[in-house]
Enzyme design. Sequence first.
Site, PDB file in Angstrom:
ATOM      1  N   HIS A 192       1.121  -1.416  -0.203  1.00  0.00           N
ATOM      2  CA  HIS A 192      -0.367   0.123  -0.200  1.00  0.00           C
ATOM      3  C   HIS A 192       1.061   1.292   0.020  1.00  0.00           C
ATOM      4  O   HIS A 192       1.843   1.229   0.521  1.00  0.00           O
ATOM      5  CB  HIS A 192      -0.754  -0.103   0.844  1.00  0.00           C
ATOM      6  CG  HIS A 192      -2.182   1.047   0.850  1.00  0.00           C
ATOM      7  ND1 HIS A 192      -2.318   2.505   1.526  1.00  0.00           N
ATOM      8  CD2 HIS A 192      -3.274   0.190   0.647  1.00  0.00           C
ATOM      9  CE1 HIS A 192      -2.961   2.714   0.951  1.00  0.00           C
ATOM     10  NE2 HIS A 192      -3.394   2.393   0.463  1.00  0.00           N
ATOM     11  N   ASP A 214      -8.072  -5.224  -0.331  1.00  0.00           N
ATOM     12  CA  ASP A 214      -8.287  -6.211  -1.015  1.00  0.00           C
ATOM     13  C   ASP A 214      -7.863  -8.085  -0.442  1.00  0.00           C
ATOM     14  O   ASP A 214      -8.110  -8.580  -1.558  1.00  0.00           O
ATOM     15  CB  ASP A 214      -8.005  -5.913  -1.951  1.00  0.00           C
ATOM     16  CG  ASP A 214      -8.220  -4.667  -2.832  1.00  0.00           C
ATOM     17  OD1 ASP A 214      -7.215  -3.603  -3.014  1.00  0.00           O
ATOM     18  OD2 ASP A 214      -9.787  -4.479  -2.635  1.00  0.00           O
TER      19      ASP A 214
HETATM   20  C1  SDX Z   1      -6.339  -0.676  -2.905  1.00  0.00           C
HETATM   21  O1  SDX Z   1      -4.417   4.833  -2.616  1.00  0.00           O
HETATM   22  C2  SDX Z   1      -4.922   3.667  -1.594  1.00  0.00           C
HETATM   23  O2  SDX Z   1      -5.535   4.339  -0.148  1.00  0.00           O
HETATM   24  C3  SDX Z   1      -6.020   2.567  -1.878  1.00  0.00           C
HETATM   25  C4  SDX Z   1      -7.009   1.559  -1.210  1.00  0.00           C
HETATM   26  C5  SDX Z   1      -8.424   2.669  -1.250  1.00  0.00           C
HETATM   27  O3  SDX Z   1      -9.192   2.206  -0.409  1.00  0.00           O
HETATM   28  O4  SDX Z   1      -8.753   3.882  -1.648  1.00  0.00           O
HETATM   29  O5  SDX Z   1      -6.536   1.127   0.220  1.00  0.00           O
HETATM   30  C6  SDX Z   1      -7.304   0.512  -2.057  1.00  0.00           C
HETATM   31  O6  SDX Z   1      -6.123   0.068  -4.131  1.00  0.00           O
HETATM   32  C7  SDX Z   1      -5.321  -1.034  -2.096  1.00  0.00           C
HETATM   33  C8  SDX Z   1      -4.039  -1.669  -3.029  1.00  0.00           C
HETATM   34  C9  SDX Z   1      -4.793  -2.925  -3.860  1.00  0.00           C
HETATM   35  N1  SDX Z   1      -3.771  -2.540  -4.456  1.00  0.00           N
HETATM   36  C10 SDX Z   1      -2.927  -4.087  -4.655  1.00  0.00           C
HETATM   37  O7  SDX Z   1      -3.083  -5.085  -3.936  1.00  0.00           O
HETATM   38  C11 SDX Z   1      -2.475  -4.636  -5.893  1.00  0.00           C
HETATM   39  C12 SDX Z   1      -1.014  -4.694  -5.598  1.00  0.00           C
HETATM   40  N2  SDX Z   1      -0.131  -4.225  -5.275  1.00  0.00           N
HETATM   41  C13 SDX Z   1       0.943  -2.868  -5.703  1.00  0.00           C
HETATM   42  O8  SDX Z   1       0.594  -3.082  -6.722  1.00  0.00           O
HETATM   43  C14 SDX Z   1       1.637  -1.796  -4.910  1.00  0.00           C
HETATM   44  O9  SDX Z   1       1.876  -2.446  -3.611  1.00  0.00           O
HETATM   45  C15 SDX Z   1       0.493  -0.874  -4.409  1.00  0.00           C
HETATM   46  C16 SDX Z   1       0.132  -0.520  -6.068  1.00  0.00           C
HETATM   47  C17 SDX Z   1      -0.544  -0.568  -4.023  1.00  0.00           C
HETATM   48  C18 SDX Z   1       1.606   0.653  -3.974  1.00  0.00           C
HETATM   49  O10 SDX Z   1       1.881   1.217  -4.858  1.00  0.00           O
HETATM   50  P1  SDX Z   1       3.675   2.191  -4.741  1.00  0.00           P
HETATM   51  O11 SDX Z   1       3.237   2.628  -3.304  1.00  0.00           O
HETATM   52  O12 SDX Z   1       3.493   2.888  -5.633  1.00  0.00           O
HETATM   53  O13 SDX Z   1       5.155   1.190  -3.906  1.00  0.00           O
HETATM   54  P2  SDX Z   1       5.931   0.879  -5.257  1.00  0.00           P
HETATM   55  O14 SDX Z   1       5.112   0.631  -6.166  1.00  0.00           O
HETATM   56  O15 SDX Z   1       6.975   1.580  -5.347  1.00  0.00           O
HETATM   57  O16 SDX Z   1       6.242  -0.658  -4.165  1.00  0.00           O
HETATM   58  C19 SDX Z   1       8.143  -0.077  -3.172  1.00  0.00           C
HETATM   59  C20 SDX Z   1       8.507  -1.438  -2.867  1.00  0.00           C
HETATM   60  C21 SDX Z   1       8.283  -2.053  -5.147  1.00  0.00           C
HETATM   61  O17 SDX Z   1      10.218  -2.449  -5.272  1.00  0.00           O
HETATM   62  P3  SDX Z   1      11.070  -1.392  -5.331  1.00  0.00           P
HETATM   63  O18 SDX Z   1      11.378  -0.881  -6.739  1.00  0.00           O
HETATM   64  O19 SDX Z   1      11.348  -0.030  -4.223  1.00  0.00           O
HETATM   65  O20 SDX Z   1      12.708  -2.365  -5.070  1.00  0.00           O
HETATM   66  O21 SDX Z   1       7.407  -2.729  -3.036  1.00  0.00           O
HETATM   67  C22 SDX Z   1       7.493  -3.452  -4.108  1.00  0.00           C
HETATM   68  C23 SDX Z   1       7.782  -2.641  -5.474  1.00  0.00           C
HETATM   69  O22 SDX Z   1       8.606  -3.850  -5.894  1.00  0.00           O
HETATM   70  N3  SDX Z   1       6.228  -3.842  -3.758  1.00  0.00           N
HETATM   71  C24 SDX Z   1       5.765  -4.799  -4.646  1.00  0.00           C
HETATM   72  C25 SDX Z   1       4.629  -5.210  -3.861  1.00  0.00           C
HETATM   73  N4  SDX Z   1       3.788  -4.013  -4.002  1.00  0.00           N
HETATM   74  C26 SDX Z   1       4.896  -2.773  -3.702  1.00  0.00           C
HETATM   75  N5  SDX Z   1       6.420  -6.549  -4.411  1.00  0.00           N
HETATM   76  C27 SDX Z   1       5.925  -7.408  -4.790  1.00  0.00           C
HETATM   77  N6  SDX Z   1       3.917  -7.584  -4.489  1.00  0.00           N
HETATM   78  C28 SDX Z   1       3.354  -6.305  -4.045  1.00  0.00           C
HETATM   79  N7  SDX Z   1       1.698  -5.893  -4.419  1.00  0.00           N
END
Ligand code: SDX
Length: 430
Positions: free
Chosen positions: A307, A365
């Site tokens: 998140h 989720d």
């Molecule tokens: C919702 O914003 C909100 O409030 C949203 C929400 C709401 O109520 O409105 O809470 C609802 O959308 C919840 C999130 C649902 N999405 C998912 O479950 C999809 C999987 N999650 C990822 O896509 C990700 O965690 C996000 C999109 C939720 C957050 O992305 P960020 O904040 O941009 O973080 P990031 O992509 O920069 O990740 C930081 C690091 C990265 O590694 P590095 O590049 O730093 O080496 O963490 C890793 C990412 O690769 N990472 C993950 C991961 N999520 C982040 N690695 C593996 N699996 C994951 N799920």
Amino acid sequence: MSENRTATLTIDGNTYEMQVRSPSAGPDVVDIGKLYAQAGVFTHDPGFTSTSSCESKITFIDGDKGELLHRGYPIDQLAEKSHFLEVCYLLLYGDLPSAAELEKFETTITHHTMIHEQMGNFFRGFRRDAHPMAVMVGVVGAMSAFYHDSTDINDPRQREIASHRLIAKMPTIAAWAYKYTIGQPFVYPRNDLDYASNFLRMCFAVPAEEYKVDPILSRAMDRIFTLHADHEQNASTSTVRLASSSGANPFACIAAGIACLWGPAHGGANQACLEMLKEIGSPDRIPEFIARAKDKNDPFRLMGFGHRVYKNHDPRAKVMKESADEVLDLLGIENNPILQVAKELEKQALEDPYFAEKKLFPNVDFYSGIILEAMGFPTSMFTPIFAVSRTVGWVSQWKEQLTDPAMKIGRPRQLYTGETYRDYVEIENR
Ligand code: SDX
């Protein structure tokens, strides 16, 4: 803290002062509104990881503590002691209602649940295999053609009627989108049912027999609505605010929010998460998927994990997990293989240094899809249900922005790295 604190920025020997504003909770903000006029520079923050886009009093998240407050009330207490329409009142009006205020509000919402009869034709224009989110985007956008008497955003009473109509009609629209895809007749809302029970009946009742709502399922449904109601300036709420900043009518703005929520990185994650759990299939395949999630060269991510704001447990996920156990126990499927995979995946991921280091925890989720599938919803209905709930957050934030004296049309700038000025080249000279 005193309001005359400043931050200074020095560029090429020139120093610029900016006001530092203190919130009632959360980080201070540096007001850069005059920076371009003073220094001729933009700030650059793709994804808005360090950017406050507005002032708001509705919802606050402490990502480190894993705390979510709606008008100051913590989500775990609201999920346990309140119910969705009371939370809607809280988000819309700023405080918990008296008994009389709540009764009036619930009566108002209940009596707006029907949609204009001609809107039924919209559903019939879609293919039967249309994704319900596509139908919702279309039908909600079309509401501005049917409810033109509540589109004047400068009239407080019209803003309130539009808010009530959207909250009240979204379950009907989502349920009819579902019924249409399965070839069953539309079921009309009933005024003797509460919000969650009405939605379940519109989704699962058929004219051929009476439908009795199970109180445990309607309680679980109501709790899912409560847990998804609002969440600060997430992608879809920011979309609604940006659309509204141009003066677009409320139905167009909420249709834009629905479109944004559909993405698998946002509200579409509950559908993507359940599809991922089914693809994993059994606990022995979990290490393979965890390895893929950690592999920089693999775009795969664990759906339902991570998140932007929570760097601790998402408090909604904890309540959702309890609800999953209750619903599956009621339905006699506590040994649901998907739930077993989910619990083992959560255990292994939380023990893995990669996820601990990146502070990746299950989000809202992760468990919602398991409950919804157990209740009989297809995965394609998971995000529409999220949209039904988030409508109150969108309209509350939309209303707040329209009464914000600082509000102006949102128009970000850019870091341009394309070609600079050059003359046209005739085709014979290329
Ligand atoms: C919702 O914003 C909100 O409030 C949203 C929400 C709401 O109520 O409105 O809470 C609802 O959308 C919840 C999130 C649902 N999405 C998912 O479950 C999809 C999987 N999650 C990822 O896509 C990700 O965690 C996000 C999109 C939720 C957050 O992305 P960020 O904040 O941009 O973080 P990031 O992509 O920069 O990740 C930081 C690091 C990265 O590694 P590095 O590049 O730093 O080496 O963490 C890793 C990412 O690769 N990472 C993950 C991961 N999520 C982040 N690695 C593996 N699996 C994951 N799920």
